[in-house]
Design a protein around this motif. Structure first.
Motif, PDB file in Angstrom:
ATOM      1  N   GLY A 100       0.797  -1.209   0.052  1.00 49.56           N
ATOM      2  CA  GLY A 100       0.121   0.109   0.043  1.00 49.56           C
ATOM      3  C   GLY A 100       0.794   1.022  -0.009  1.00 49.56           C
ATOM      4  O   GLY A 100       2.033   1.333   0.257  1.00 49.56           O
ATOM      5  N   LEU A 101       0.322   2.329  -0.486  1.00 44.98           N
ATOM      6  CA  LEU A 101       0.855   3.671  -0.250  1.00 44.98           C
ATOM      7  C   LEU A 101       0.120   4.245   0.999  1.00 44.98           C
ATOM      8  O   LEU A 101      -1.085   4.662   1.049  1.00 44.98           O
ATOM      9  CB  LEU A 101       0.760   4.697  -1.551  1.00 44.98           C
ATOM     10  CG  LEU A 101       1.509   3.791  -2.576  1.00 44.98           C
ATOM     11  CD1 LEU A 101       1.144   4.597  -3.863  1.00 44.98           C
ATOM     12  CD2 LEU A 101       3.068   3.932  -2.387  1.00 44.98           C
ATOM     13  N   THR A 102       0.832   4.038   2.016  1.00 45.47           N
ATOM     14  CA  THR A 102       0.062   4.599   3.341  1.00 45.47           C
ATOM     15  C   THR A 102       0.415   5.816   3.844  1.00 45.47           C
ATOM     16  O   THR A 102       0.063   6.055   5.061  1.00 45.47           O
ATOM     17  CB  THR A 102       0.850   3.488   4.403  1.00 45.47           C
ATOM     18  OG1 THR A 102       2.219   3.531   4.440  1.00 45.47           O
ATOM     19  CG2 THR A 102       0.274   2.037   4.129  1.00 45.47           C
ATOM     20  N   GLU A 103       1.056   6.713   3.076  1.00 45.72           N
ATOM     21  CA  GLU A 103       1.598   7.890   3.599  1.00 45.72           C
ATOM     22  C   GLU A 103       0.665   8.819   4.300  1.00 45.72           C
ATOM     23  O   GLU A 103       0.867   9.736   4.961  1.00 45.72           O
ATOM     24  CB  GLU A 103       2.232   8.605   2.186  1.00 45.72           C
ATOM     25  CG  GLU A 103       3.767   8.251   1.949  1.00 45.72           C
ATOM     26  CD  GLU A 103       3.703   6.835   0.843  1.00 45.72           C
ATOM     27  OE1 GLU A 103       2.584   6.392   0.774  1.00 45.72           O
ATOM     28  OE2 GLU A 103       4.595   6.774   0.278  1.00 45.72           O
ATOM     29  N   VAL A 104      -0.799   8.848   3.590  1.00 43.83           N
ATOM     30  CA  VAL A 104      -1.686   9.672   4.157  1.00 43.83           C
ATOM     31  C   VAL A 104      -1.912   9.755   5.557  1.00 43.83           C
ATOM     32  O   VAL A 104      -2.458  10.374   6.360  1.00 43.83           O
ATOM     33  CB  VAL A 104      -3.051  10.064   3.356  1.00 43.83           C
ATOM     34  CG1 VAL A 104      -2.779  10.475   1.903  1.00 43.83           C
ATOM     35  CG2 VAL A 104      -3.791   8.479   3.292  1.00 43.83           C
ATOM     36  N   ARG A 105      -1.763   8.345   5.978  1.00 45.01           N
ATOM     37  CA  ARG A 105      -1.682   7.988   7.322  1.00 45.01           C
ATOM     38  C   ARG A 105      -0.671   8.431   8.298  1.00 45.01           C
ATOM     39  O   ARG A 105      -0.517   8.138   9.320  1.00 45.01           O
ATOM     40  CB  ARG A 105      -1.771   6.481   7.603  1.00 45.01           C
ATOM     41  CG  ARG A 105      -3.328   5.865   6.846  1.00 45.01           C
ATOM     42  CD  ARG A 105      -3.505   4.363   7.039  1.00 45.01           C
ATOM     43  NE  ARG A 105      -4.905   3.832   6.280  1.00 45.01           N
ATOM     44  CZ  ARG A 105      -5.796   3.510   7.183  1.00 45.01           C
ATOM     45  NH1 ARG A 105      -5.541   3.526   8.217  1.00 45.01           N
ATOM     46  NH2 ARG A 105      -6.929   3.390   6.424  1.00 45.01           N
ATOM     47  N   LEU A 106       0.205   8.880   7.690  1.00 44.20           N
ATOM     48  CA  LEU A 106       1.621   9.394   8.311  1.00 44.20           C
ATOM     49  C   LEU A 106       1.760  11.015   8.080  1.00 44.20           C
ATOM     50  O   LEU A 106       2.786  11.603   8.457  1.00 44.20           O
ATOM     51  CB  LEU A 106       2.894   8.616   7.482  1.00 44.20           C
ATOM     52  CG  LEU A 106       2.899   7.263   7.968  1.00 44.20           C
ATOM     53  CD1 LEU A 106       4.000   6.570   6.931  1.00 44.20           C
ATOM     54  CD2 LEU A 106       3.452   6.912   9.426  1.00 44.20           C
ATOM     55  N   GLY A 107       0.626  11.544   7.683  1.00 41.02           N
ATOM     56  CA  GLY A 107       0.648  12.906   7.632  1.00 41.02           C
ATOM     57  C   GLY A 107       1.470  13.562   6.410  1.00 41.02           C
ATOM     58  O   GLY A 107       1.772  14.724   6.208  1.00 41.02           O
ATOM     59  N   ILE A 108       1.429  12.571   5.305  1.00 43.87           N
ATOM     60  CA  ILE A 108       2.432  13.291   4.058  1.00 43.87           C
ATOM     61  C   ILE A 108       1.678  12.699   2.890  1.00 43.87           C
ATOM     62  O   ILE A 108       0.571  11.944   3.192  1.00 43.87           O
ATOM     63  CB  ILE A 108       3.824  12.779   4.200  1.00 43.87           C
ATOM     64  CG1 ILE A 108       4.190  11.342   4.554  1.00 43.87           C
ATOM     65  CG2 ILE A 108       4.671  13.484   5.131  1.00 43.87           C
ATOM     66  CD1 ILE A 108       5.445  10.834   4.312  1.00 43.87           C
ATOM     67  N   ILE A 109       2.087  12.728   1.956  1.00 46.41           N
ATOM     68  CA  ILE A 109       1.681  11.821   0.628  1.00 46.41           C
ATOM     69  C   ILE A 109       2.818  11.139  -0.092  1.00 46.41           C
ATOM     70  O   ILE A 109       3.893  11.721   0.291  1.00 46.41           O
ATOM     71  CB  ILE A 109       0.917  12.762  -0.274  1.00 46.41           C
ATOM     72  CG1 ILE A 109       2.012  13.760  -0.986  1.00 46.41           C
ATOM     73  CG2 ILE A 109      -0.082  13.768   0.343  1.00 46.41           C
ATOM     74  CD1 ILE A 109       1.204  14.333  -2.217  1.00 46.41           C
ATOM     75  N   PRO A 110       2.355  10.252  -1.043  1.00 44.73           N
ATOM     76  CA  PRO A 110       3.403   9.769  -1.618  1.00 44.73           C
ATOM     77  C   PRO A 110       4.262  10.864  -2.366  1.00 44.73           C
ATOM     78  O   PRO A 110       3.827  11.446  -3.006  1.00 44.73           O
ATOM     79  CB  PRO A 110       2.762   8.711  -2.616  1.00 44.73           C
ATOM     80  CG  PRO A 110       1.638   8.280  -2.037  1.00 44.73           C
ATOM     81  CD  PRO A 110       1.073   9.942  -1.263  1.00 44.73           C
ATOM     82  N   GLY A 111       5.891  10.481  -2.178  1.00 43.38           N
ATOM     83  CA  GLY A 111       6.523  11.613  -2.714  1.00 43.38           C
ATOM     84  C   GLY A 111       7.814  11.083  -3.345  1.00 43.38           C
ATOM     85  O   GLY A 111       8.620  12.059  -3.940  1.00 43.38           O
TER      86      GLY A 111
END
Ligand code: COA
Length: 260
Positions: free
Chosen positions: A131-142
């Protein structure tokens, strides 16, 4: 970087590159990312390498993505250089002209999945999740995730995965078209070898030219895309391997391609 955080080994005509930090689920530290960039750059000069396999050590994860422990405590402004390192590594892998195959020995999250997506083919063990879980970490896939995922699986599915930060199973990923094949872990290496053998029967220049035509044509008008295809075709038209392919066909024997 610990000496062996990324290893590379030539097996036959394939360079196997292994992320080797299993205790942290092969997280992509800044040093690992810089090493991956070096390996990708070196490949330009490697006539002995026909294909690249990227995999991870251990049976848990291909890669858990950016090294979140390394990032913690880094001020936001400074963390851009970490984002550039991981983005640079992933772009460098995406730009390799030879065919690239990701042998996903386990789960892939964030930058780990972005790295897998930069490869041409993904063969995945049946226990993996991704998964691309970044939004759960306060960022976006970068590191390319918001751009490569919709190109691979379409915008609707990409929004589902990225906006929800959802983790999916290997079987779901296969259904979404995100991975090409799912196998039990015990069959991963043999399956990859079978893909490599299939690639080995193809003319190297043809494979890299076709890869380039597909990638360069993306998002272009049909006319522009066809012009790109013609340009890439001509690379093969005047090659020795084209003559060899025709001769082998006429003589009813397997071709012996030299990559020129
Ligand atoms: N960066 C740094 N360390 C990481 C890491 C990461 N991205 N992912 C896992 N680790 C470390 C853990 O902190 C743990 O270290 P510890 O032994 O010192 O506590 C070790 O790797 C093992 O992790 P653990 O979660 O216990 O392993 P697991 O096999 O049960 O689960 C994952 C593996 C990959 C499913 C889980 O670690 C995870 O979800 N990681 C985060 C993935 C993520 O969201 N990445 C997005 C990055 S943008």
């Amino acid at each position: 970087m610990a000496e062996q955080d990324v290893t590379s080994e030539l097996r036959g005509e394939a360079l196997w590159v292994t992320l080797n930090r299993p205790s942290v689920r092969n997280a992509l530290s800044r040093a690992v990312n810089l090493r991956l960039q070096e390996i990708a750059a070196d490949l330009e000069q490697r006539d002995d390498v026909r294909a690249v396999v990227l995999t991870g050590a251990g049976d848990k994860a291909f890669s858990a993505g950016a090294d979140l422990k390394e990032r913690r405590g880094v001020p936001a402004a400074d963390s851009l250089s970490f984002v550039n390192a991981i983005g640079g590594a992933i772009n460098a892998f995406g730009e390799i002209r030879k065919p690239t195959l990701c042998a996903m020995n386990g789960s892939a999250y964030g930058g780990g999945l972005e790295l897998a997506m930069a490869c041409d083919f993904r063969i995945c063990v049946d226990t993996a999740e991704m998964g691309l879980t970044e939004v759960r970490l306060g960022i976006i896939p970068g590191a390319g995730g918001t751009q490569r995922l919709p190109r691979l699986i379409g915008e609707a599915r990409a929004k589902e995965l990225i906006l929800l930060g959802r983790r999916i199973t290997a079987a779901q990923a296969l259904g979404y078209g995100l991975v090409h094949q799912v196998v039990p872990a015990a069959r991963l290496a043999a399956t990859v070898e079978a893909w490599l053998a299939e690639l080995g029967a193809c003319a190297p220049l043809s494979v890299s030219s076709a890869k380039s035509a597909i990638e360069r044509g993306h998002g272009k008008s049909l006319d522009d895309g066809l012009a790109i295809e013609r340009e890439c075709y001509e690379v093969t038209l005047y090659s020795e391997d084209r003559d060899e392919g025709l001769a082998a066909f006429a003589e009813g024997r397997p071709p012996r391609y030299q990559g020129r």
